[in-house]
Enzyme design. Structure first.
Site, PDB file in Angstrom:
ATOM      1  N   ARG A 101       0.872  -1.194   0.000  1.00  0.00           N
ATOM      2  CA  ARG A 101       0.000   0.000   0.000  1.00  0.00           C
ATOM      3  C   ARG A 101       0.896   1.226   0.000  1.00  0.00           C
ATOM      4  O   ARG A 101       1.680   1.424   0.929  1.00  0.00           O
ATOM      5  CB  ARG A 101      -0.908  -0.002   1.231  1.00  0.00           C
ATOM      6  CG  ARG A 101      -1.601   1.345   1.458  1.00  0.00           C
ATOM      7  CD  ARG A 101      -2.718   1.297   2.462  1.00  0.00           C
ATOM      8  NE  ARG A 101      -3.868   0.609   1.899  1.00  0.00           N
ATOM      9  CZ  ARG A 101      -5.097   0.685   2.398  1.00  0.00           C
ATOM     10  NH1 ARG A 101      -5.343   1.413   3.482  1.00  0.00           N
ATOM     11  NH2 ARG A 101      -6.086   0.021   1.834  1.00  0.00           N
ATOM     12  N   HIS A 128      -7.289   0.905  -6.487  1.00  0.00           N
ATOM     13  CA  HIS A 128      -7.474   0.020  -5.323  1.00  0.00           C
ATOM     14  C   HIS A 128      -8.091  -1.285  -5.854  1.00  0.00           C
ATOM     15  O   HIS A 128      -9.236  -1.619  -5.562  1.00  0.00           O
ATOM     16  CB  HIS A 128      -8.383   0.701  -4.300  1.00  0.00           C
ATOM     17  CG  HIS A 128      -8.337   0.091  -2.930  1.00  0.00           C
ATOM     18  ND1 HIS A 128      -7.536  -0.996  -2.609  1.00  0.00           N
ATOM     19  CD2 HIS A 128      -8.998   0.424  -1.789  1.00  0.00           C
ATOM     20  CE1 HIS A 128      -7.721  -1.294  -1.327  1.00  0.00           C
ATOM     21  NE2 HIS A 128      -8.596  -0.452  -0.809  1.00  0.00           N
ATOM     22  N   GLN A 131      -9.835  -4.030  -3.633  1.00  0.00           N
ATOM     23  CA  GLN A 131     -11.160  -3.629  -3.155  1.00  0.00           C
ATOM     24  C   GLN A 131     -12.215  -3.949  -4.209  1.00  0.00           C
ATOM     25  O   GLN A 131     -13.320  -4.393  -3.880  1.00  0.00           O
ATOM     26  CB  GLN A 131     -11.160  -2.125  -2.850  1.00  0.00           C
ATOM     27  CG  GLN A 131     -12.479  -1.603  -2.327  1.00  0.00           C
ATOM     28  CD  GLN A 131     -12.788  -2.067  -0.922  1.00  0.00           C
ATOM     29  OE1 GLN A 131     -11.968  -1.935  -0.028  1.00  0.00           O
ATOM     30  NE2 GLN A 131     -13.982  -2.620  -0.703  1.00  0.00           N
ATOM     31  N   ASP A 224     -17.220   6.947  -1.902  1.00  0.00           N
ATOM     32  CA  ASP A 224     -15.958   6.835  -1.172  1.00  0.00           C
ATOM     33  C   ASP A 224     -15.744   8.179  -0.497  1.00  0.00           C
ATOM     34  O   ASP A 224     -16.424   9.162  -0.813  1.00  0.00           O
ATOM     35  CB  ASP A 224     -14.817   6.497  -2.162  1.00  0.00           C
ATOM     36  CG  ASP A 224     -13.473   6.279  -1.476  1.00  0.00           C
ATOM     37  OD1 ASP A 224     -13.459   5.990  -0.255  1.00  0.00           O
ATOM     38  OD2 ASP A 224     -12.424   6.407  -2.147  1.00  0.00           O
ATOM     39  N   CYS A 264     -16.264   1.361   0.375  1.00  0.00           N
ATOM     40  CA  CYS A 264     -15.059   0.583   0.708  1.00  0.00           C
ATOM     41  C   CYS A 264     -14.656   0.751   2.168  1.00  0.00           C
ATOM     42  O   CYS A 264     -13.978  -0.124   2.707  1.00  0.00           O
ATOM     43  CB  CYS A 264     -13.913   0.965  -0.220  1.00  0.00           C
ATOM     44  SG  CYS A 264     -13.311   2.651  -0.008  1.00  0.00           S
ATOM     45  N   ARG A 292     -13.258  -8.740   1.376  1.00  0.00           N
ATOM     46  CA  ARG A 292     -11.841  -8.464   1.098  1.00  0.00           C
ATOM     47  C   ARG A 292     -11.018  -9.718   1.358  1.00  0.00           C
ATOM     48  O   ARG A 292     -10.111 -10.058   0.599  1.00  0.00           O
ATOM     49  CB  ARG A 292     -11.332  -7.310   1.988  1.00  0.00           C
ATOM     50  CG  ARG A 292     -11.933  -5.947   1.681  1.00  0.00           C
ATOM     51  CD  ARG A 292     -11.463  -5.395   0.358  1.00  0.00           C
ATOM     52  NE  ARG A 292     -10.014  -5.292   0.271  1.00  0.00           N
ATOM     53  CZ  ARG A 292      -9.271  -4.320   0.820  1.00  0.00           C
ATOM     54  NH1 ARG A 292      -9.868  -3.328   1.473  1.00  0.00           N
ATOM     55  NH2 ARG A 292      -7.951  -4.296   0.682  1.00  0.00           N
TER      56      ARG A 292
HETATM   57  N1  NVA Z   1      -9.928   6.768  -1.549  1.00  0.00           N
HETATM   58  C1  NVA Z   1      -9.578   6.294  -0.220  1.00  0.00           C
HETATM   59  C2  NVA Z   1      -9.786   4.831  -0.099  1.00  0.00           C
HETATM   60  C3  NVA Z   1      -9.522   4.274   1.274  1.00  0.00           C
HETATM   61  C4  NVA Z   1      -9.667   2.775   1.350  1.00  0.00           C
HETATM   62  C5  NVA Z   1      -8.136   6.673   0.098  1.00  0.00           C
HETATM   63  O1  NVA Z   1      -7.271   6.516  -0.774  1.00  0.00           O
HETATM   64  O2  NVA Z   1      -7.885   7.131   1.220  1.00  0.00           O
HETATM   65  N1   CP Z   2     -11.166  -0.250   2.330  1.00  0.00           N
HETATM   66  C1   CP Z   2      -9.896  -0.287   2.791  1.00  0.00           C
HETATM   67  O1   CP Z   2      -8.918  -0.472   2.047  1.00  0.00           O
HETATM   68  O2   CP Z   2      -9.807  -0.111   4.146  1.00  0.00           O
HETATM   69  P1   CP Z   2      -8.466   0.151   4.978  1.00  0.00           P
HETATM   70  O3   CP Z   2      -7.934   1.508   4.594  1.00  0.00           O
HETATM   71  O4   CP Z   2      -8.898   0.092   6.423  1.00  0.00           O
HETATM   72  O5   CP Z   2      -7.483  -0.926   4.650  1.00  0.00           O
END
Ligand code: NVA
Ligand code: CP
Length: 307
Positions: A101, A128, A131, A224, A264, A292
């Site tokens: 990540r 992502h 997801q 989101d 998500c 997930r």
């Molecule tokens: N768009 C959000 C998704 C979190 C799972 C982010 O990147 O923070």
């Molecule tokens: N949806 C998702 O990726 O959640 P986290 O940021 O908690 O991993």
């Protein structure tokens, strides 16, 4: 040839469908795939915070017979001190897969270019894709199909989730309808890519400025956060810019009566979605979060077989 999963269309539509079918099987029979028996280790690297991704990958690797090694990049030599390429060369001699990540997507491409084991994007600024495997699995479970359904995304259509919805849902033959303020529309390049995929699968892409137009007749409604990780300094501007884009009961009522709502997570009630919608009867967010685990297990098992 080692396969990587950095963006939704690093797999074919047929491979996507097979991974979702396998995820549904693994949900029923959690220990039926053991590619990491040994046990082999999988590196789970986090440059950004996480709850669902950390837990579901750690549990998933254990379910697959392996050992998850969670690495917080701030406490490792990655980043300023050691290059991504050198990190890949150290890791790939010892682990069965690298799940990362991060912020800039090109870091993942550099990791994959230098790794002999599969590299998986567990969220970048651009995509992502893990997801989306879980989201498609959730839709399949609740609606019994993917192709031909209308999915409406209301909110920040320029973020990682929006990009992944455009590509992954087009691959699944869905009709994707998005609405966002003009400043937060998806890039022309990603819309073009999604449209060309949809032309092959029977799906379609629509981008609106008006949430009411985008949500009409939807089978699936998604959103989101308006403030993704790394955008925290823009919070006040973004909250002002997204006024009128909250999915509340009045907006949700314009989707089909049996539409499901997904997110998500983490969610910010009162901003992108009202509490009554996200905590209401049409919401399937807890199935989505659980899925997930199953979807990523199916992905990792499939990747382990592609060598
Ligand atoms: N768009 C959000 C998704 C979190 C799972 C982010 O990147 O923070
Ligand atoms: N949806 C998702 O990726 O959640 P986290 O940021 O908690 O991993």
């Amino acid at each position: 040839m080692v396969r990587h999963f950095l963006k939704d269309d690093d797999i074919t539509p047929a491979e996507q469908a097979a991974i979702i079918r396998r995820a549904i099987e693994l949900k029923k029979s959690p220990y039926s795939a053991r590619p990491y028996e040994g046990p082999k280790t999988v590196a789970l690297i986090f440059d950004k915070t996480s709850t669902r991704t950390r837990v579901s990958f750690a549990v998933g690797v254990a379910d697959l017979g392996g050992v998850p090694l969670i690495i917080d990049s701030q406490s490792s030599q990655m980043g300023g001190k050691e290059s991504v390429a050198d990190t890949a060369r150290v890791l790939d001699r010892q682990v069965a897969a690298i799940v990362w990540r991060t912020y800039a997507h090109h870091g993942l491409e550099e990791m994959a270019a230098n790794s002999k084991v599969p590299v998986v994007n567990s969220l970048s600024d651009d995509y992502h894709p893990c997801q989306l495997l879980a989201d498609l699995m959730t839709i399949q479970e609740h609606k019994g199909q993917l192709a031909g359904l209308k999915i409406s995304y209301i909110g920040d259509a320029a973020n990682n989730m929006a990009n992944s919805y455009l590509i992954a849902c087009a691959m699944a033959g869905m009709h994707v309808s998005m609405a966002s303020p003009a400043e937060y529309l998806p890039s022309a390049a990603i819309v073009k890519r999604a449209e060309s995929i949809a032309a092959e699968t029977g799906g379609s892409i629509e981008v609106h400025g008006d949430p009411v137009a985008a949500i009409a007749g939807a089978d699936v409604v998604v959103t989101d956060t308006w403030i993704s990780m790394g955008q925290e300094a823009e919070k006040a501007k973004r909250v002002a810019d997204f006024a009128g884009f909250t999915i509340d009961s009045a907006l949700m009522a314009r989707a089909k009566a049996d539409a499901i709502f997904m997110h998500c997570l983490p969610a910010y009630r009162g901003y992108e979605v009202s509490a009554e919608v996200i905590d209401g009867p049409q919401s399937v967010i807890w199935d989505e979060a659980e899925n997930r685990l199953h979807a990523q297990k199916a992905l990792l098992a499939w990747l382990a077989e592609q060598r």
